[in-house]
Design a protein around this motif. Structure first.
Motif, PDB file in Angstrom:
ATOM      1  N   GLN A 169       0.945  -1.837   0.301  1.00  0.00           N
ATOM      2  CA  GLN A 169      -0.122   0.641   0.206  1.00  0.00           C
ATOM      3  C   GLN A 169       0.613   1.246   0.187  1.00  0.00           C
ATOM      4  N   PHE A 170       0.544   1.843  -0.914  1.00  0.00           N
ATOM      5  CA  PHE A 170       1.288   3.323  -0.557  1.00  0.00           C
ATOM      6  C   PHE A 170       0.541   4.542  -1.656  1.00  0.00           C
ATOM      7  N   ASP A 171       1.409   5.847  -0.867  1.00  0.00           N
ATOM      8  CA  ASP A 171       0.255   6.614  -0.855  1.00  0.00           C
ATOM      9  C   ASP A 171       0.796   7.366  -2.326  1.00  0.00           C
ATOM     10  N   GLN A 172      -1.262   7.449  -3.371  1.00  0.00           N
ATOM     11  CA  GLN A 172      -0.350   8.044  -4.765  1.00  0.00           C
ATOM     12  C   GLN A 172       0.332   9.193  -4.940  1.00  0.00           C
ATOM     13  N   LEU A 173      -0.249  10.206  -4.044  1.00  0.00           N
ATOM     14  CA  LEU A 173       0.093  11.115  -4.420  1.00  0.00           C
ATOM     15  C   LEU A 173       2.068  11.665  -4.411  1.00  0.00           C
ATOM     16  N   LEU A 174       2.098  10.620  -3.154  1.00  0.00           N
ATOM     17  CA  LEU A 174       3.300  10.476  -3.073  1.00  0.00           C
ATOM     18  C   LEU A 174       4.098  10.211  -4.361  1.00  0.00           C
TER      19      LEU A 174
END
Length: 368
Positions: A169-174
């Protein structure tokens, strides 16, 4: 640009050695095999690029049983003398200019600008693309601070983007932030690589026919993942959006300048498929001479030209053509196992007889 003095301490086969060189001179390092000729060339190249062209293991550069090495050089640039020092001890590299510590690689590399021809270069056309990318990066870093910064930023952003892609899971914005930054920096790298290759081609168009008797043509094609002649930013953004699922699946960025390559065409055909060893050697010499000419145009100074064992595989005709193409005021270093048979057209030539001496004796050459 000229190298005036070179001092080696515990470097390769040299426990302690001092060399003095005249500016604008052809210096021939002559001696039997395994006497240390290439070690001198390697040391000069190391001062220029801060890496060896023969090994990736720093331990190989250190005299047996020693813990480190140092190289001191005095070079002449634009009429001013530069004192340079590299000290490597216990895995740590320290750089100095005028006796003062240099905090970063970019403030040292290229202070002495040297261009090298080595027998190992014969793998250049058939080896992995990384070899040809390294050639681009090595030369452009010495010519452009903007390229240096863009390349460094690309490497950092690529590492960060790949680390993020590996997470479940990761931050799409980042991720978008990393991708946008990578696109912006890659645009600079692609533009400069493309211009550099175009400049090389203009030089090769004149230089290569000298070695091929005008019977063949040599051209370089720059291969990257976005067309440099079109809107690279829009292309890159489309590519990264399209391939996001693939990148997440593999946990790595599949497209980018880290996959770039150079294709060398001999009469329109890829060199590895159609060229002989002699044609490859002629192409390499033309390429290195083209690079020397570009450096002179960009900086106003000739680089130091290093030719390691170049004459042993050249026929007399190509050997003379190479000598004739050397600019009169360029400092050149040539290693040779036997006396060089060529017409130097009145150029100042200094022969240094390289012979091993016992450990502890200062100076391992006998200039003639």
């Amino acid at each position: 640009m000229n190298l005036l003095e070179l001092r080696l301490h515990q470097f390769r086969s040299y426990h302690q050695a001092a060399f003095h060189f005249d500016p604008g001179t052809i210096h021939i390092l002559e001696g039997a095999n395994a006497q240390g000729k290439t070690n001198v060339i390697e040391a000069i190249s190391y001062v220029s690029n801060l890496r060896s062209f023969r090994t990736r293991n720093v331990r190989d550069l250190i005299e047996h049983s020693a813990s480190g090495f140092s190289i001191d050089a005095i070079c002449e640039s634009r009429g001013r003398r530069e004192n340079l020092r590299i000290h490597h001890e216990d895995g740590k590299k320290k750089l100095f200019r005028y006796g003062n510590p240099v905090p970063s690689f970019s403030q040292f590399v290229g202070t002495l600008n040297a261009v090298l021809f080595s027998p190992d270069d014969m793998m250049f056309f058939t080896g992995a693309p990384a070899l040809r990318r390294r050639f681009l990066d090595t030369e452009l870093v010495k010519l452009s601070s903007a390229y240096t910064e863009a390349l460094r930023s690309c490497q950092k952003l690529l590492k960060e983007r790949n680390a993020l892609l590996k997470r479940r899971q990761f931050d799409q914005l980042l991720l978008d932030t990393y991708t946008d930054g990578l696109i912006a920096q890659q645009q600079t790298v692609i533009q400069q690589r493309q211009r550099f290759v175009m400049h090389l081609n203009r030089k090769l168009k004149k230089l290569y026919p000298v070695f091929s008797k005008g019977e063949e043509t040599l051209e370089i094609q720059y291969k990257t993942f976005a067309d440099p002649e079109k809107d690279t930013v829009r292309q890159m953004r489309t590519i990264y959006e399209k391939n996001l699922d693939r990148d997440r699946r593999f946990g790595a960025t599949g497209d980018g300048i880290h996959k770039d390559d150079l294709v060398f065409l001999l009469d329109g055909y890829p060199m590895p498929a159609v060229s002989s060893q002699g044609q490859k050697r002629s192409a390499l010499l033309a390429l290195k001479l083209a690079l020397c000419a570009i450096i002179k145009e960009k900086t106003g100074q000739h680089p130091v030209f290093l030719l390691d064992d170049v004459f042993s595989e050249l026929d007399p005709d190509r050997r003379q053509k190479l000598i004739d193409l050397l600019p009169e005021d360029m400092q050149v270093f040539i290693t040779a196992a036997e006396p060089v048979q060529a017409d130097f057209k009145g150029r100042q030539v200094c022969v240094h007889h390289i012979r091993k001496k016992s450990k502890g004796k200062d100076g391992q050459h006998e200039p003639q």
